[in-house]
Design an enzyme around this catalytic site. Structure first.
Site, PDB file in Angstrom:
ATOM      1  N   ARG A 125      -1.659  -1.165   6.887  1.00 18.12           N
ATOM      2  CA  ARG A 125      -2.591  -2.116   6.090  1.00 18.12           C
ATOM      3  C   ARG A 125      -1.635  -3.341   5.348  1.00 18.12           C
ATOM      4  NH1 ARG A 125      -7.022   0.304   2.275  1.00 18.12           N
ATOM      5  NH2 ARG A 125      -5.408   0.559   0.858  1.00 18.12           N
ATOM      6  N   THR A 174      -4.223  -7.933   1.397  1.00 17.12           N
ATOM      7  CA  THR A 174      -5.841  -8.097   2.159  1.00 17.12           C
ATOM      8  C   THR A 174      -6.254  -6.719   2.420  1.00 17.12           C
ATOM      9  OG1 THR A 174      -4.557  -8.130   4.621  1.00 17.12           O
ATOM     10  CG2 THR A 174      -4.860 -10.055   3.177  1.00 17.12           C
ATOM     11  N   ASP A 192      -1.107   6.506  -2.374  1.00 16.69           N
ATOM     12  CA  ASP A 192      -0.837   6.223  -1.039  1.00 16.69           C
ATOM     13  C   ASP A 192      -0.389   7.354  -0.263  1.00 16.69           C
ATOM     14  OD1 ASP A 192       0.897   5.355   1.225  1.00 16.69           O
ATOM     15  OD2 ASP A 192       0.323   3.224   0.632  1.00 16.69           O
ATOM     16  N   ASP A 211       3.217   7.209   1.152  1.00 13.95           N
ATOM     17  CA  ASP A 211       4.385   7.044   0.250  1.00 13.95           C
ATOM     18  C   ASP A 211       4.536   8.523  -0.460  1.00 13.95           C
ATOM     19  OD1 ASP A 211       4.809   4.169   0.605  1.00 13.95           O
ATOM     20  OD2 ASP A 211       3.666   3.725  -1.074  1.00 13.95           O
TER      21      ASP A 211
HETATM   22  C1  PRP Z   1      -3.066   4.393   5.271  1.00 13.01           C
HETATM   23  C2  PRP Z   1      -3.783   5.593   5.917  1.00 13.01           C
HETATM   24  C3  PRP Z   1      -4.846   4.871   6.923  1.00 13.01           C
HETATM   25  C4  PRP Z   1      -5.041   3.466   6.291  1.00 13.01           C
HETATM   26  C5  PRP Z   1      -6.581   3.624   5.784  1.00 13.01           C
HETATM   27  O1  PRP Z   1      -2.000   3.861   5.926  1.00 13.01           O
HETATM   28  O2  PRP Z   1      -2.866   6.462   6.297  1.00 13.01           O
HETATM   29  O3  PRP Z   1      -4.159   4.722   8.206  1.00 13.01           O
HETATM   30  O4  PRP Z   1      -4.153   3.423   5.133  1.00 13.01           O
HETATM   31  O5  PRP Z   1      -7.005   2.757   5.187  1.00 13.01           O
HETATM   32  P1  PRP Z   1      -8.161   1.790   5.727  1.00 13.01           P
HETATM   33  O6  PRP Z   1      -9.363   2.757   5.999  1.00 13.01           O
HETATM   34  O7  PRP Z   1      -8.465   0.915   4.617  1.00 13.01           O
HETATM   35  O8  PRP Z   1      -7.871   1.086   6.897  1.00 13.01           O
HETATM   36  P2  PRP Z   1      -1.015   2.851   5.565  1.00 13.01           P
HETATM   37  O9  PRP Z   1      -1.661   1.338   5.984  1.00 13.01           O
HETATM   38  O10 PRP Z   1      -0.974   2.760   4.021  1.00 13.01           O
HETATM   39  O11 PRP Z   1       0.206   2.976   6.390  1.00 13.01           O
HETATM   40  P3  PRP Z   1       1.067   4.164   6.255  1.00 13.01           P
HETATM   41  O12 PRP Z   1       0.510   5.637   6.689  1.00 13.01           O
HETATM   42  O13 PRP Z   1       2.465   4.040   7.000  1.00 13.01           O
HETATM   43  O14 PRP Z   1       1.644   4.410   4.954  1.00 13.01           O
HETATM   44  N1  URA Z   2      -4.483   4.502   2.064  1.00 17.44           N
HETATM   45  C1  URA Z   2      -3.951   5.410   1.431  1.00 17.44           C
HETATM   46  O1  URA Z   2      -2.752   6.067   1.653  1.00 17.44           O
HETATM   47  N2  URA Z   2      -4.386   5.417   0.215  1.00 17.44           N
HETATM   48  C2  URA Z   2      -5.880   4.959  -0.166  1.00 17.44           C
HETATM   49  O2  URA Z   2      -6.167   5.364  -1.195  1.00 17.44           O
HETATM   50  C3  URA Z   2      -6.054   4.032   0.655  1.00 17.44           C
HETATM   51  C4  URA Z   2      -5.543   3.586   1.762  1.00 17.44           C
END
Ligand code: PRP
Ligand code: URA
Length: 204
Positions: free
Chosen positions: A101, A105, A196, A199
């Protein structure tokens, strides 16, 4: 189409995942535990076929799994959910989708895809957070484009907005989640949520 876990252990584990004082080492263990419960729940309706085995005492008509198991974790956070599936289904095939993400945005961008053959197969997408649903919808599109017969989503926490987005774009998709949370924040984080996931998992 939304299947929620109902088990005291689920509530216990999710509460500790939510706790901001939970350290990454504990977070990883809890993520493993909740994913194990989800793996059992999400695969409740797997097809089986009858087989004959010979016990030490007699012949027995039993059942074994009829189809290969295919899981596709969404990087990064989905990696936390792979081990339980690998342990329960030793012949599992694992594909990978990298989706991230945008921090401002909240729109997901695909940066990696490596899939086993999935034509006419049932596939389980592993991603702990279903927030806006943007990542899940993209994952479903990729897997459908590659010919998957049925795709189920397996999440830890989902938001009503994400469930709706999946329902609207891919009606009939089964979503297995530990909990359904209240709403999204203005920054598109799940409330109450757990922050997150990636993280917290990797200490970044
Ligand atoms: C997080 C999570 C999903 C996404 C969900 O990933 O693991 O993939 O956000 O959000 P959405 O439903 O609004 O798309 P992130 O993009 O933070 O990546 P990461 O797992 O590498 O931290
Ligand atoms: N991705 C995350 O890891 N946490 C949230 O709350 C939303 C998207």
């Amino acid at each position: 189409m939304l299947h929620l876990l109902s088990h005291p252990l689920c509530d216990h584990v999710v509460t500790h995942l939510r706790d901001r004082t939970t350290k990454p080492i504990t977070f990883r263990t809890l993520a493993y535990q909740i994913s194990l419960l989800l793996a059992v729940e999400a695969t409740r309706d797997l097809a089986t076929r009858e087989v004959t085995v010979h016990t030490p005492l007699e012949t027995h008509q039993g059942c074994t799994l009829a189809e290969p198991m295919i899981v596709v974790p969404v990087l990064r956070a989905g990696l936390a959910m792979v081990s339980p599936f690998m342990e329960l289904f030793p012949d599992v095939s694992v594909g990978y989708l990298g989706l991230e993400r945008d921090e401002t945005t909240a729109v997901a961008r695909r940066y990696y895809a490596k899939l086993p053959p999935i034509r006419n197969q049932r596939v389980f997408v592993l991603d702990p957070m279903l927030a806006t649903g943007g990542s899940a919808v993209q994952a479903l599109e990729v897997l459908r484009t590659h010919g998957a017969r049925e795709v189920s989503l397996v999440c830890v926490v989902c938001a009503p907005e994400g469930v709706r987005a999946v329902e609207e774009t891919h009606p009939g998709t089964k979503v297995f989640a530990a909990v359904l949370d209240r709403e999204l924040s203005t920054q598109k984080y799940i409330l109450p949520g757990l922050g997150d996931f990636g993280d917290r998992l990797y200490g970044t």
